[in-house]
Design a protein around this motif. Sequence first.
Motif, PDB file in Angstrom:
ATOM      1  N   LEU A 186       1.255 -35.962 -60.605  1.00  0.00           N
ATOM      2  CA  LEU A 186       2.709 -36.085 -60.532  1.00  0.00           C
ATOM      3  C   LEU A 186       3.315 -35.981 -61.926  1.00  0.00           C
ATOM      4  O   LEU A 186       4.338 -35.321 -62.133  1.00  0.00           O
ATOM      5  N   ALA A 187       2.675 -36.630 -62.876  1.00  0.00           N
ATOM      6  CA  ALA A 187       3.166 -36.579 -64.259  1.00  0.00           C
ATOM      7  C   ALA A 187       3.058 -35.170 -64.831  1.00  0.00           C
ATOM      8  O   ALA A 187       3.990 -34.662 -65.468  1.00  0.00           O
ATOM      9  N   LYS A 188       1.925 -34.525 -64.605  1.00  0.00           N
ATOM     10  CA  LYS A 188       1.684 -33.205 -65.190  1.00  0.00           C
ATOM     11  C   LYS A 188       2.659 -32.147 -64.672  1.00  0.00           C
ATOM     12  O   LYS A 188       2.960 -31.182 -65.379  1.00  0.00           O
ATOM     13  N   THR A 189       3.159 -32.313 -63.450  1.00  0.00           N
ATOM     14  CA  THR A 189       4.048 -31.298 -62.888  1.00  0.00           C
ATOM     15  C   THR A 189       5.397 -31.242 -63.599  1.00  0.00           C
ATOM     16  O   THR A 189       6.140 -30.263 -63.456  1.00  0.00           O
ATOM     17  N   HIS A 190       5.736 -32.293 -64.370  1.00  0.00           N
ATOM     18  CA  HIS A 190       7.009 -32.310 -65.082  1.00  0.00           C
ATOM     19  C   HIS A 190       6.934 -31.604 -66.435  1.00  0.00           C
ATOM     20  O   HIS A 190       7.967 -31.225 -67.002  1.00  0.00           O
ATOM     21  N   GLU A 191       5.739 -31.434 -66.950  1.00  0.00           N
ATOM     22  CA  GLU A 191       5.584 -30.861 -68.290  1.00  0.00           C
ATOM     23  C   GLU A 191       6.103 -29.425 -68.390  1.00  0.00           C
ATOM     24  O   GLU A 191       6.806 -29.083 -69.353  1.00  0.00           O
ATOM     25  N   PRO A 192       5.801 -28.541 -67.414  1.00  0.00           N
ATOM     26  CA  PRO A 192       6.330 -27.166 -67.515  1.00  0.00           C
ATOM     27  C   PRO A 192       7.857 -27.121 -67.473  1.00  0.00           C
ATOM     28  O   PRO A 192       8.456 -26.223 -68.081  1.00  0.00           O
ATOM     29  N   VAL A 193       8.466 -28.079 -66.776  1.00  0.00           N
ATOM     30  CA  VAL A 193       9.932 -28.117 -66.710  1.00  0.00           C
ATOM     31  C   VAL A 193      10.507 -28.407 -68.088  1.00  0.00           C
ATOM     32  O   VAL A 193      11.429 -27.716 -68.555  1.00  0.00           O
ATOM     33  N   LEU A 194       9.970 -29.419 -68.756  1.00  0.00           N
ATOM     34  CA  LEU A 194      10.468 -29.764 -70.085  1.00  0.00           C
ATOM     35  C   LEU A 194      10.184 -28.640 -71.085  1.00  0.00           C
ATOM     36  O   LEU A 194      11.039 -28.313 -71.929  1.00  0.00           O
ATOM     37  N   GLU A 195       9.020 -28.032 -70.994  1.00  0.00           N
ATOM     38  CA  GLU A 195       8.677 -26.923 -71.900  1.00  0.00           C
ATOM     39  C   GLU A 195       9.650 -25.756 -71.721  1.00  0.00           C
ATOM     40  O   GLU A 195      10.090 -25.137 -72.691  1.00  0.00           O
ATOM     41  N   ALA A 196       9.987 -25.470 -70.471  1.00  0.00           N
ATOM     42  CA  ALA A 196      10.902 -24.371 -70.188  1.00  0.00           C
ATOM     43  C   ALA A 196      12.303 -24.674 -70.717  1.00  0.00           C
ATOM     44  O   ALA A 196      12.982 -23.795 -71.255  1.00  0.00           O
ATOM     45  N   GLY A 214      10.201 -27.086 -55.312  1.00  0.00           N
ATOM     46  CA  GLY A 214       9.695 -26.377 -54.139  1.00  0.00           C
ATOM     47  C   GLY A 214       8.303 -26.829 -53.749  1.00  0.00           C
ATOM     48  O   GLY A 214       7.985 -26.954 -52.564  1.00  0.00           O
ATOM     49  N   GLU A 215       7.469 -27.086 -54.741  1.00  0.00           N
ATOM     50  CA  GLU A 215       6.112 -27.564 -54.451  1.00  0.00           C
ATOM     51  C   GLU A 215       6.161 -28.965 -53.861  1.00  0.00           C
ATOM     52  O   GLU A 215       5.407 -29.284 -52.927  1.00  0.00           O
ATOM     53  N   ALA A 216       7.043 -29.817 -54.374  1.00  0.00           N
ATOM     54  CA  ALA A 216       7.205 -31.158 -53.810  1.00  0.00           C
ATOM     55  C   ALA A 216       7.702 -31.065 -52.372  1.00  0.00           C
ATOM     56  O   ALA A 216       7.242 -31.806 -51.485  1.00  0.00           O
ATOM     57  N   GLN A 217       8.645 -30.156 -52.130  1.00  0.00           N
ATOM     58  CA  GLN A 217       9.153 -29.953 -50.776  1.00  0.00           C
ATOM     59  C   GLN A 217       8.028 -29.572 -49.811  1.00  0.00           C
ATOM     60  O   GLN A 217       7.922 -30.105 -48.703  1.00  0.00           O
ATOM     61  N   ARG A 218       7.175 -28.659 -50.266  1.00  0.00           N
ATOM     62  CA  ARG A 218       6.066 -28.208 -49.417  1.00  0.00           C
ATOM     63  C   ARG A 218       5.117 -29.354 -49.090  1.00  0.00           C
ATOM     64  O   ARG A 218       4.726 -29.551 -47.931  1.00  0.00           O
ATOM     65  N   LEU A 219       4.762 -30.134 -50.106  1.00  0.00           N
ATOM     66  CA  LEU A 219       3.800 -31.211 -49.912  1.00  0.00           C
ATOM     67  C   LEU A 219       4.346 -32.324 -49.016  1.00  0.00           C
ATOM     68  O   LEU A 219       3.665 -32.792 -48.091  1.00  0.00           O
ATOM     69  N   VAL A 220       5.584 -32.752 -49.283  1.00  0.00           N
ATOM     70  CA  VAL A 220       6.166 -33.838 -48.501  1.00  0.00           C
ATOM     71  C   VAL A 220       6.390 -33.406 -47.059  1.00  0.00           C
ATOM     72  O   VAL A 220       6.082 -34.138 -46.116  1.00  0.00           O
ATOM     73  N   THR A 221       6.918 -32.210 -46.871  1.00  0.00           N
ATOM     74  CA  THR A 221       7.169 -31.712 -45.513  1.00  0.00           C
ATOM     75  C   THR A 221       5.872 -31.585 -44.728  1.00  0.00           C
ATOM     76  O   THR A 221       5.801 -31.923 -43.544  1.00  0.00           O
ATOM     77  N   GLU A 222       4.843 -31.106 -45.394  1.00  0.00           N
ATOM     78  CA  GLU A 222       3.529 -30.959 -44.750  1.00  0.00           C
ATOM     79  C   GLU A 222       2.995 -32.312 -44.286  1.00  0.00           C
ATOM     80  O   GLU A 222       2.473 -32.436 -43.175  1.00  0.00           O
ATOM     81  N   GLN A 223       3.152 -33.337 -45.128  1.00  0.00           N
ATOM     82  CA  GLN A 223       2.679 -34.667 -44.767  1.00  0.00           C
ATOM     83  C   GLN A 223       3.469 -35.244 -43.603  1.00  0.00           C
ATOM     84  O   GLN A 223       2.911 -35.925 -42.730  1.00  0.00           O
TER      85      GLN A 223
END
Length: 234
Positions: A186-196, A214-223
């Motif tokens: 969860l922490a690592k997924t924020h790093e590309p956002v800040l870098e960008a 979008g990836e969070a949407q996919r994972l939560v919806t799937e669960q």
Amino acid sequence: MNETPSSPGFQPLDREGLVQTVAKMLSKAIVTGQLAPGARLSESVVARELGVSRAPVREAARLLESSGLVTYEPNRGFFVRQVSAKAIADLYEFRIVIELAAVKRLIRTWNDDIHAALSAQLAEINRVATDDFDMLTQVEADLQFHRLLCSGSGNPKFLTVFDQIATETEFSIMVIGRLYDDPDRLAKTHEPVLEALCSGDETQAVDAMQYHIGEAQRLVTEQFRILEEGKTPQ
């Protein structure tokens, strides 16, 4: 009527303050699962347990209704919302619209203070991404990063809307019990956002944020689909 003496150092709560306090207590009970989806929110029971009248409880329930945590059924009362996979997909779709717009403005308002605030929050997300911290703490740290994005955009409307849906987002994640198997992910997924964002490239920043949510949407919806099928979330 006897007045309740105020505690030393505290100011008596006015009506609005009391409603907000009750709303926060009920919100926490819902998000943490003390009040399960579908449970009836009895105004009389809550009022008795909190030692207040029913009026502030009813007003607090209305606030929770607007934030997506409870629903109202005529002649029956308030109930903790039953969340569906479609509702969650719709929620994240709305988040994508709001936060992509915020990112576009954030690129134009970017400065050292915003960079420092987001970097500090990313460090906090990494700090709590261990088994020593409960999931609610981790999710709150995640949402605070996104709140800072909206705040830093310079358009207060983005922050207002985000705050309206943040609790619903938090609730949806808590219902399924987790977002990623490893909290460090969860922490690592924020790093590309800040870098960008640091790159100053709007297209890169928008793409990074769109992928992130979008990836969070996919994972939560799937669960949630798994839960709806009566299976145990993976």
